[in-house]
Motif scaffolding. Structure first.
Motif, PDB file in Angstrom:
ATOM      1  N   TYR A 140       0.840  -1.192   0.000  1.00  0.00           N
ATOM      2  CA  TYR A 140       0.000   0.000   0.000  1.00  0.00           C
ATOM      3  C   TYR A 140       0.877   1.245   0.000  1.00  0.00           C
ATOM      4  O   TYR A 140       2.071   1.180   0.291  1.00  0.00           O
ATOM      5  N   CYS A 141       0.271   2.370  -0.356  1.00  0.00           N
ATOM      6  CA  CYS A 141       0.967   3.650  -0.284  1.00  0.00           C
ATOM      7  C   CYS A 141      -0.048   4.748   0.004  1.00  0.00           C
ATOM      8  O   CYS A 141      -1.228   4.630  -0.344  1.00  0.00           O
ATOM      9  N   PRO A 142       0.402   5.818   0.656  1.00  0.00           N
ATOM     10  CA  PRO A 142      -0.500   6.943   0.909  1.00  0.00           C
ATOM     11  C   PRO A 142      -0.749   7.736  -0.368  1.00  0.00           C
ATOM     12  O   PRO A 142       0.090   7.769  -1.264  1.00  0.00           O
ATOM     13  N   ILE A 143      -1.920   8.337  -0.430  1.00  0.00           N
ATOM     14  CA  ILE A 143      -2.245   9.278  -1.501  1.00  0.00           C
ATOM     15  C   ILE A 143      -2.414  10.629  -0.820  1.00  0.00           C
ATOM     16  O   ILE A 143      -3.337  10.816  -0.013  1.00  0.00           O
ATOM     17  N   TYR A 144      -1.524  11.553  -1.097  1.00  0.00           N
ATOM     18  CA  TYR A 144      -1.535  12.848  -0.431  1.00  0.00           C
ATOM     19  C   TYR A 144      -2.636  13.756  -0.973  1.00  0.00           C
ATOM     20  O   TYR A 144      -3.184  13.502  -2.048  1.00  0.00           O
ATOM     21  N   ALA A 145      -2.946  14.810  -0.244  1.00  0.00           N
ATOM     22  CA  ALA A 145      -4.016  15.742  -0.609  1.00  0.00           C
ATOM     23  C   ALA A 145      -3.816  16.339  -2.004  1.00  0.00           C
ATOM     24  O   ALA A 145      -4.784  16.629  -2.707  1.00  0.00           O
ATOM     25  N   ASN A 146      -2.572  16.493  -2.424  1.00  0.00           N
ATOM     26  CA  ASN A 146      -2.297  17.065  -3.743  1.00  0.00           C
ATOM     27  C   ASN A 146      -2.398  16.025  -4.862  1.00  0.00           C
ATOM     28  O   ASN A 146      -2.151  16.325  -6.023  1.00  0.00           O
ATOM     29  N   GLY A 147      -2.753  14.762  -4.506  1.00  0.00           N
ATOM     30  CA  GLY A 147      -2.925  13.710  -5.496  1.00  0.00           C
ATOM     31  C   GLY A 147      -1.692  12.873  -5.759  1.00  0.00           C
ATOM     32  O   GLY A 147      -1.751  11.902  -6.508  1.00  0.00           O
ATOM     33  N   GLU A 148      -0.574  13.227  -5.155  1.00  0.00           N
ATOM     34  CA  GLU A 148       0.655  12.456  -5.358  1.00  0.00           C
ATOM     35  C   GLU A 148       0.633  11.195  -4.501  1.00  0.00           C
ATOM     36  O   GLU A 148       0.093  11.184  -3.396  1.00  0.00           O
ATOM     37  N   TYR A 149       1.246  10.141  -5.052  1.00  0.00           N
ATOM     38  CA  TYR A 149       1.337   8.867  -4.343  1.00  0.00           C
ATOM     39  C   TYR A 149       2.681   8.800  -3.624  1.00  0.00           C
ATOM     40  O   TYR A 149       3.699   9.183  -4.158  1.00  0.00           O
ATOM     41  N   GLY A 150       2.662   8.259  -2.398  1.00  0.00           N
ATOM     42  CA  GLY A 150       3.876   8.132  -1.612  1.00  0.00           C
ATOM     43  C   GLY A 150       4.594   6.819  -1.890  1.00  0.00           C
ATOM     44  O   GLY A 150       4.254   6.077  -2.814  1.00  0.00           O
ATOM     45  N   LYS A 151       5.571   6.532  -1.048  1.00  0.00           N
ATOM     46  CA  LYS A 151       6.368   5.309  -1.164  1.00  0.00           C
ATOM     47  C   LYS A 151       5.517   4.087  -0.841  1.00  0.00           C
ATOM     48  O   LYS A 151       4.755   4.084   0.118  1.00  0.00           O
ATOM     49  N   ARG A 152       5.665   3.047  -1.642  1.00  0.00           N
ATOM     50  CA  ARG A 152       4.914   1.807  -1.449  1.00  0.00           C
ATOM     51  C   ARG A 152       5.501   1.032  -0.279  1.00  0.00           C
ATOM     52  O   ARG A 152       6.715   0.875  -0.158  1.00  0.00           O
ATOM     53  N   ILE A 153       4.624   0.504   0.567  1.00  0.00           N
ATOM     54  CA  ILE A 153       5.007  -0.267   1.755  1.00  0.00           C
ATOM     55  C   ILE A 153       4.467  -1.680   1.614  1.00  0.00           C
ATOM     56  O   ILE A 153       3.266  -1.876   1.385  1.00  0.00           O
ATOM     57  N   LYS A 154       5.347  -2.672   1.757  1.00  0.00           N
ATOM     58  CA  LYS A 154       4.956  -4.077   1.592  1.00  0.00           C
ATOM     59  C   LYS A 154       4.259  -4.579   2.853  1.00  0.00           C
ATOM     60  O   LYS A 154       4.751  -4.392   3.958  1.00  0.00           O
ATOM     61  N   ALA A 155       3.093  -5.226   2.669  1.00  0.00           N
ATOM     62  CA  ALA A 155       2.342  -5.799   3.784  1.00  0.00           C
ATOM     63  C   ALA A 155       2.401  -7.328   3.773  1.00  0.00           C
ATOM     64  O   ALA A 155       2.220  -7.957   4.798  1.00  0.00           O
ATOM     65  N   LEU A 156       2.637  -7.923   2.599  1.00  0.00           N
ATOM     66  CA  LEU A 156       2.745  -9.385   2.471  1.00  0.00           C
ATOM     67  C   LEU A 156       3.677  -9.700   1.331  1.00  0.00           C
ATOM     68  O   LEU A 156       3.601  -9.123   0.268  1.00  0.00           O
TER      69      LEU A 156
END
Length: 59
Positions: free
Chosen positions: A43-59
């Motif tokens: 998963y990764c965060p989606i910031y208020a300006n629409g940019e996607y953050g760094k992907r974080i592995k969950a599995l």
């Protein structure tokens, strides 16, 4: 904050969907891991300006 969840099914098909909160993200990831139908989940965060953050592995 919104989040994008990325996953790969055991058959290799890749997909993603967005959620509206961290609690919704955590609930979905927990349920997906319990199903044991996925090769990978991240998963990764989606910031208020629409940019996607760094992907974080969950599995």
């Amino acid at each position: 904050m919104k989040y994008a969840i990325y996953f790969t099914w055991n058959d290799g098909f890749e997909d993603s969907f967005n959620v509206s909160s961290a609690s919704e993200r955590d609930m979905n990831i927990k349920n997906m891991i319990a199903r044991k139908e996925f090769k990978s989940i991240s998963y990764c965060p989606i910031y208020a300006n629409g940019e996607y953050g760094k992907r974080i592995k969950a599995l």
